[in-house]
Design a protein around this motif. Structure first.
Motif, PDB file in Angstrom:
ATOM      1  N   VAL A  51       0.856  -1.184   0.000  1.00 34.25           N
ATOM      2  CA  VAL A  51       0.000   0.000   0.000  1.00 34.25           C
ATOM      3  C   VAL A  51       0.894   1.237   0.000  1.00 34.25           C
ATOM      4  O   VAL A  51       1.570   1.513   0.992  1.00 34.25           O
ATOM      5  CB  VAL A  51      -0.925   0.023   1.241  1.00 34.25           C
ATOM      6  N   ASP A  52       0.921   1.973  -1.114  1.00 33.61           N
ATOM      7  CA  ASP A  52       1.739   3.181  -1.158  1.00 33.61           C
ATOM      8  C   ASP A  52       0.850   4.423  -1.077  1.00 33.61           C
ATOM      9  O   ASP A  52      -0.358   4.323  -0.857  1.00 33.61           O
ATOM     10  CB  ASP A  52       2.634   3.198  -2.403  1.00 33.61           C
ATOM     11  N   SER A  53       1.452   5.584  -1.247  1.00 41.87           N
ATOM     12  CA  SER A  53       0.697   6.834  -1.109  1.00 41.87           C
ATOM     13  C   SER A  53      -0.093   7.172  -2.365  1.00 41.87           C
ATOM     14  O   SER A  53      -0.814   8.160  -2.403  1.00 41.87           O
ATOM     15  CB  SER A  53       1.658   7.981  -0.782  1.00 41.87           C
ATOM     16  N   LYS A  54       0.043   6.314  -3.416  1.00 39.25           N
ATOM     17  CA  LYS A  54      -0.655   6.574  -4.665  1.00 39.25           C
ATOM     18  C   LYS A  54      -1.738   5.517  -4.891  1.00 39.25           C
ATOM     19  O   LYS A  54      -2.729   5.481  -4.187  1.00 39.25           O
ATOM     20  CB  LYS A  54       0.359   6.629  -5.804  1.00 39.25           C
ATOM     21  N   SER A  55      -1.530   4.628  -5.863  1.00 46.96           N
ATOM     22  CA  SER A  55      -2.624   3.716  -6.221  1.00 46.96           C
ATOM     23  C   SER A  55      -2.320   2.237  -5.986  1.00 46.96           C
ATOM     24  O   SER A  55      -3.160   1.389  -6.271  1.00 46.96           O
ATOM     25  CB  SER A  55      -3.001   3.916  -7.703  1.00 46.96           C
ATOM     26  N   GLN A  56      -1.130   1.908  -5.469  1.00 49.01           N
ATOM     27  CA  GLN A  56      -0.805   0.494  -5.270  1.00 49.01           C
ATOM     28  C   GLN A  56      -1.586  -0.078  -4.090  1.00 49.01           C
ATOM     29  O   GLN A  56      -1.454   0.381  -2.951  1.00 49.01           O
ATOM     30  CB  GLN A  56       0.698   0.313  -5.027  1.00 49.01           C
ATOM     31  N   ARG A  57      -2.387  -1.093  -4.381  1.00 55.63           N
ATOM     32  CA  ARG A  57      -3.208  -1.749  -3.359  1.00 55.63           C
ATOM     33  C   ARG A  57      -3.277  -3.243  -3.700  1.00 55.63           C
ATOM     34  O   ARG A  57      -4.137  -3.684  -4.452  1.00 55.63           O
ATOM     35  CB  ARG A  57      -4.641  -1.168  -3.353  1.00 55.63           C
ATOM     36  N   ARG A  58      -2.353  -4.019  -3.158  1.00 57.80           N
ATOM     37  CA  ARG A  58      -2.349  -5.460  -3.444  1.00 57.80           C
ATOM     38  C   ARG A  58      -1.705  -6.207  -2.294  1.00 57.80           C
ATOM     39  O   ARG A  58      -1.050  -5.619  -1.444  1.00 57.80           O
ATOM     40  CB  ARG A  58      -1.637  -5.754  -4.759  1.00 57.80           C
ATOM     41  N   VAL A  59      -1.902  -7.528  -2.294  1.00 60.07           N
ATOM     42  CA  VAL A  59      -1.319  -8.375  -1.250  1.00 60.07           C
ATOM     43  C   VAL A  59      -0.458  -9.428  -1.926  1.00 60.07           C
ATOM     44  O   VAL A  59      -0.937 -10.215  -2.745  1.00 60.07           O
ATOM     45  CB  VAL A  59      -2.407  -9.042  -0.381  1.00 60.07           C
ATOM     46  N   GLN A  60       0.819  -9.443  -1.564  1.00 67.67           N
ATOM     47  CA  GLN A  60       1.756 -10.398  -2.132  1.00 67.67           C
ATOM     48  C   GLN A  60       2.296 -11.314  -1.035  1.00 67.67           C
ATOM     49  O   GLN A  60       1.885 -11.227   0.117  1.00 67.67           O
ATOM     50  CB  GLN A  60       2.891  -9.639  -2.838  1.00 67.67           C
ATOM     51  N   CYS A  61       3.219 -12.180  -1.403  1.00 69.74           N
ATOM     52  CA  CYS A  61       3.811 -13.094  -0.435  1.00 69.74           C
ATOM     53  C   CYS A  61       5.267 -13.348  -0.790  1.00 69.74           C
ATOM     54  O   CYS A  61       5.712 -13.052  -1.903  1.00 69.74           O
ATOM     55  CB  CYS A  61       3.034 -14.413  -0.373  1.00 69.74           C
ATOM     56  N   SER A  62       6.013 -13.881   0.158  1.00 69.86           N
ATOM     57  CA  SER A  62       7.429 -14.184  -0.073  1.00 69.86           C
ATOM     58  C   SER A  62       7.848 -15.351   0.806  1.00 69.86           C
ATOM     59  O   SER A  62       7.146 -15.725   1.752  1.00 69.86           O
ATOM     60  CB  SER A  62       8.296 -12.965   0.251  1.00 69.86           C
ATOM     61  N   PHE A  63       9.000 -15.936   0.485  1.00 73.55           N
ATOM     62  CA  PHE A  63       9.591 -16.952   1.352  1.00 73.55           C
ATOM     63  C   PHE A  63      11.090 -16.726   1.413  1.00 73.55           C
ATOM     64  O   PHE A  63      11.657 -15.936   0.633  1.00 73.55           O
ATOM     65  CB  PHE A  63       9.276 -18.366   0.849  1.00 73.55           C
ATOM     66  N   LYS A  64      11.748 -17.409   2.330  1.00 73.45           N
ATOM     67  CA  LYS A  64      13.198 -17.336   2.457  1.00 73.45           C
ATOM     68  C   LYS A  64      13.810 -18.665   1.997  1.00 73.45           C
ATOM     69  O   LYS A  64      13.324 -19.733   2.359  1.00 73.45           O
ATOM     70  CB  LYS A  64      13.601 -17.017   3.891  1.00 73.45           C
ATOM     71  N   ILE A  65      14.861 -18.553   1.201  1.00 73.86           N
ATOM     72  CA  ILE A  65      15.478 -19.736   0.610  1.00 73.86           C
ATOM     73  C   ILE A  65      15.950 -20.714   1.674  1.00 73.86           C
ATOM     74  O   ILE A  65      15.700 -21.923   1.577  1.00 73.86           O
ATOM     75  CB  ILE A  65      16.652 -19.327  -0.302  1.00 73.86           C
ATOM     76  N   ASP A  66      16.619 -20.216   2.707  1.00 78.04           N
ATOM     77  CA  ASP A  66      17.161 -21.134   3.723  1.00 78.04           C
ATOM     78  C   ASP A  66      16.060 -21.871   4.472  1.00 78.04           C
ATOM     79  O   ASP A  66      16.194 -23.054   4.804  1.00 78.04           O
ATOM     80  CB  ASP A  66      18.097 -20.401   4.691  1.00 78.04           C
ATOM     81  N   GLN A  67      14.935 -21.187   4.711  1.00 76.52           N
ATOM     82  CA  GLN A  67      13.813 -21.840   5.399  1.00 76.52           C
ATOM     83  C   GLN A  67      13.149 -22.878   4.503  1.00 76.52           C
ATOM     84  O   GLN A  67      12.721 -23.930   4.983  1.00 76.52           O
ATOM     85  CB  GLN A  67      12.793 -20.787   5.848  1.00 76.52           C
ATOM     86  N   MET A  68      13.068 -22.580   3.217  1.00 74.60           N
ATOM     87  CA  MET A  68      12.480 -23.534   2.272  1.00 74.60           C
ATOM     88  C   MET A  68      13.318 -24.815   2.238  1.00 74.60           C
ATOM     89  O   MET A  68      12.782 -25.934   2.259  1.00 74.60           O
ATOM     90  CB  MET A  68      12.410 -22.905   0.881  1.00 74.60           C
ATOM     91  N   ILE A  69      14.641 -24.653   2.214  1.00 76.82           N
ATOM     92  CA  ILE A  69      15.527 -25.813   2.207  1.00 76.82           C
ATOM     93  C   ILE A  69      15.383 -26.607   3.501  1.00 76.82           C
ATOM     94  O   ILE A  69      15.259 -27.840   3.491  1.00 76.82           O
ATOM     95  CB  ILE A  69      16.989 -25.356   2.015  1.00 76.82           C
ATOM     96  N   ALA A  70      15.375 -25.903   4.639  1.00 78.56           N
ATOM     97  CA  ALA A  70      15.286 -26.565   5.939  1.00 78.56           C
ATOM     98  C   ALA A  70      13.968 -27.300   6.134  1.00 78.56           C
ATOM     99  O   ALA A  70      13.897 -28.262   6.909  1.00 78.56           O
ATOM    100  CB  ALA A  70      15.476 -25.538   7.056  1.00 78.56           C
TER     101      ALA A  70
END
Length: 202
Positions: free
Chosen positions: A160-179
């Motif tokens: 959510v920025d001060s203009k028009s961006q309104r979305r929900v994304q996701c991420s992961f960490k490589i080391d946690q994925m491996i573990a």
């Protein structure tokens, strides 16, 4: 645009390696064929698997739209990990994570799709102004914390920025994925990206 540019560059390289076509050529096939997958490389279209191609400077890998990702259950995530070297980005390692249906709980924990969808709708309803961005910070955080799972590999990121961006994304960490025990391969690379030019050294 810099992140998008080098991400598209690596995506083009991976698509060519697997399908023999450039990203532009392959995307045209997807559109004409009526394919609706959110994947960069689509199963059944010059590929035996659905594949999502990402780049990461460090340990964190951004995965785009969270609802699309939650709907996918069997695919590969191809990650080109790079370092900055002057004006070049050097992709030094490629990780390929083979996501299977039985990995869903590892990825998402006890997160419920319906609740994430409600949160996504809330974020998209925030007024597209700086005031809207600032006044909803506390509520956004509270809502996100209620639906997030600390044991999940995937992390929720409302944008959510001060203009028009309104979305929900996701991420992961490589080391946690491996573990976590999710099946993966790790391959040394030496792929150089400089502006829009590409070179690949074996």
């Amino acid at each position: 645009m810099e992140v998008q540019s080098h991400g598209n560059d690596y995506e083009d390289f991976v698509i060519k390696r697997i399908t023999g076509l450039s990203k532009g050529e392959y995307d045209k096939l997807k559109g004409n064929g009526g394919y609706t997958s959110s994947m960069d490389i689509v199963k059944g279209l010059l590929s035996d698997k659905d594949r999502s191609v990402k780049t990461a400077k460090g340990n964190k890998v951004d995965c785009g739209d969270i609802l699309r990702r939650m709907r996918e259950t069997e695919y590969e995530i191809v990650v080109g990990q790079y370092r900055q070297d002057g004006g070049n980005k050097i992709v030094h390692t490629e990780y390929v994570f083979n996501i299977k249906p039985e990995d869903y709980t590892k990825l998402w924990g006890n997160m419920k799709y319906e609740l994430v969808e409600e949160f996504d709708q809330y974020v998209k309803s925030i007024p597209k102004t700086r005031e809207g961005q600032q006044s909803t910070k506390a509520e956004r955080t509270e809502r996100k914390n209620k639906i997030a799972c600390k044991d999940a590999l995937m992390v929720i990121h409302p944008k959510v920025d001060s203009k028009s961006q309104r979305r929900v994304q996701c991420s992961f960490k490589i080391d946690q994925m491996i573990a976590s025990g999710i099946e993966y391969t790790k391959t040394p690379m030496n792929y150089t990206i400089k502006s829009s030019k590409r070179t690949f050294n074996k």
